[in-house]
Design a protein around this motif. Structure first.
Motif, PDB file in Angstrom:
ATOM      1  N   SER A  40       0.812  -1.225   0.000  1.00  0.00           N
ATOM      2  CA  SER A  40       0.000   0.000   0.000  1.00  0.00           C
ATOM      3  C   SER A  40       0.845   1.275   0.000  1.00  0.00           C
ATOM      4  N   ASN A  41       2.053   1.248   0.571  1.00  0.00           N
ATOM      5  CA  ASN A  41       2.905   2.438   0.579  1.00  0.00           C
ATOM      6  C   ASN A  41       3.295   2.862  -0.833  1.00  0.00           C
ATOM      7  N   PHE A  42       3.408   1.909  -1.743  1.00  0.00           N
ATOM      8  CA  PHE A  42       3.817   2.240  -3.095  1.00  0.00           C
ATOM      9  C   PHE A  42       2.660   2.708  -3.953  1.00  0.00           C
ATOM     10  N   GLU A  43       1.431   2.519  -3.477  1.00  0.00           N
ATOM     11  CA  GLU A  43       0.284   3.064  -4.201  1.00  0.00           C
ATOM     12  C   GLU A  43       0.306   4.583  -4.169  1.00  0.00           C
ATOM     13  N   ASN A  44       0.904   5.139  -3.122  1.00  0.00           N
ATOM     14  CA  ASN A  44       0.956   6.585  -2.956  1.00  0.00           C
ATOM     15  C   ASN A  44       2.200   7.212  -3.584  1.00  0.00           C
ATOM     16  N   LYS A  45       3.097   6.381  -4.098  1.00  0.00           N
ATOM     17  CA  LYS A  45       4.313   6.894  -4.720  1.00  0.00           C
ATOM     18  C   LYS A  45       3.990   7.443  -6.107  1.00  0.00           C
ATOM     19  N   SER A  46       4.914   8.198  -6.624  1.00  0.00           N
ATOM     20  CA  SER A  46       4.702   8.778  -7.948  1.00  0.00           C
ATOM     21  C   SER A  46       4.680   7.681  -9.016  1.00  0.00           C
ATOM     22  N   GLU A  47       4.097   8.022 -10.125  1.00  0.00           N
ATOM     23  CA  GLU A  47       4.013   7.067 -11.236  1.00  0.00           C
ATOM     24  C   GLU A  47       5.408   6.690 -11.713  1.00  0.00           C
ATOM     25  N   GLU A  48       6.334   7.636 -11.663  1.00  0.00           N
ATOM     26  CA  GLU A  48       7.704   7.369 -12.094  1.00  0.00           C
ATOM     27  C   GLU A  48       8.361   6.297 -11.221  1.00  0.00           C
ATOM     28  N   VAL A  49       8.155   6.370  -9.915  1.00  0.00           N
ATOM     29  CA  VAL A  49       8.723   5.378  -8.999  1.00  0.00           C
ATOM     30  C   VAL A  49       8.126   4.002  -9.290  1.00  0.00           C
ATOM     31  N   ARG A  50       6.814   3.947  -9.451  1.00  0.00           N
ATOM     32  CA  ARG A  50       6.155   2.670  -9.752  1.00  0.00           C
ATOM     33  C   ARG A  50       6.636   2.117 -11.096  1.00  0.00           C
ATOM     34  N   ASN A  51       6.813   2.997 -12.082  1.00  0.00           N
ATOM     35  CA  ASN A  51       7.302   2.552 -13.391  1.00  0.00           C
ATOM     36  C   ASN A  51       8.726   2.010 -13.303  1.00  0.00           C
ATOM     37  N   ASN A  52       9.561   2.625 -12.472  1.00  0.00           N
ATOM     38  CA  ASN A  52      10.927   2.147 -12.289  1.00  0.00           C
ATOM     39  C   ASN A  52      10.936   0.756 -11.654  1.00  0.00           C
ATOM     40  N   ILE A  53      10.075   0.552 -10.670  1.00  0.00           N
ATOM     41  CA  ILE A  53       9.985  -0.759 -10.026  1.00  0.00           C
ATOM     42  C   ILE A  53       9.457  -1.791 -11.012  1.00  0.00           C
ATOM     43  N   LEU A  54       8.468  -1.408 -11.791  1.00  0.00           N
ATOM     44  CA  LEU A  54       7.914  -2.312 -12.795  1.00  0.00           C
ATOM     45  C   LEU A  54       8.970  -2.687 -13.839  1.00  0.00           C
ATOM     46  N   ALA A  55       9.772  -1.725 -14.241  1.00  0.00           N
ATOM     47  CA  ALA A  55      10.852  -1.995 -15.200  1.00  0.00           C
ATOM     48  C   ALA A  55      11.891  -2.938 -14.590  1.00  0.00           C
ATOM     49  N   ALA A  56      12.195  -2.744 -13.315  1.00  0.00           N
ATOM     50  CA  ALA A  56      13.148  -3.627 -12.641  1.00  0.00           C
ATOM     51  C   ALA A  56      12.576  -5.040 -12.518  1.00  0.00           C
TER      52      ALA A  56
END
Length: 70
Positions: A40-56
């Motif tokens: 749930s903490n990452f739901e509030n993160k920016s789209e860029e952060v989520r995209n970086n994690i998704l790319a990783a």
């Protein structure tokens, strides 16, 4: 009285995922990147952060041999 501090597991998951990736443990790193994205903490993160994690996560999966796939 004792004090309890709340552990931010999402941050721990991300550190573990990055470390495991660097060690070449791609299947385990993929698991922890997935945990980051579902936390749930990452739901509030920016789209860029989520995209970086998704790319990783995608990179971790791409590094796996076909027989190692999750």
């Amino acid at each position: 009285m004792t004090s309890e501090s709340k552990i931010e597991y999402a941050d721990e998951y991300l550190e573990l995922a990055e470390g495991l990736y660097q060690l070449g443990e791609f299947q385990d790193s993929a698991v922890f990147y997935s945990k980051c994205l579902s936390h749930s903490n990452f739901e509030n993160k920016s789209e860029e952060v989520r995209n970086n994690i998704l790319a990783a996560l995608k990179s971790s999966i791409e590094q796996l041999e076909p027989q190692e796939f999750l």
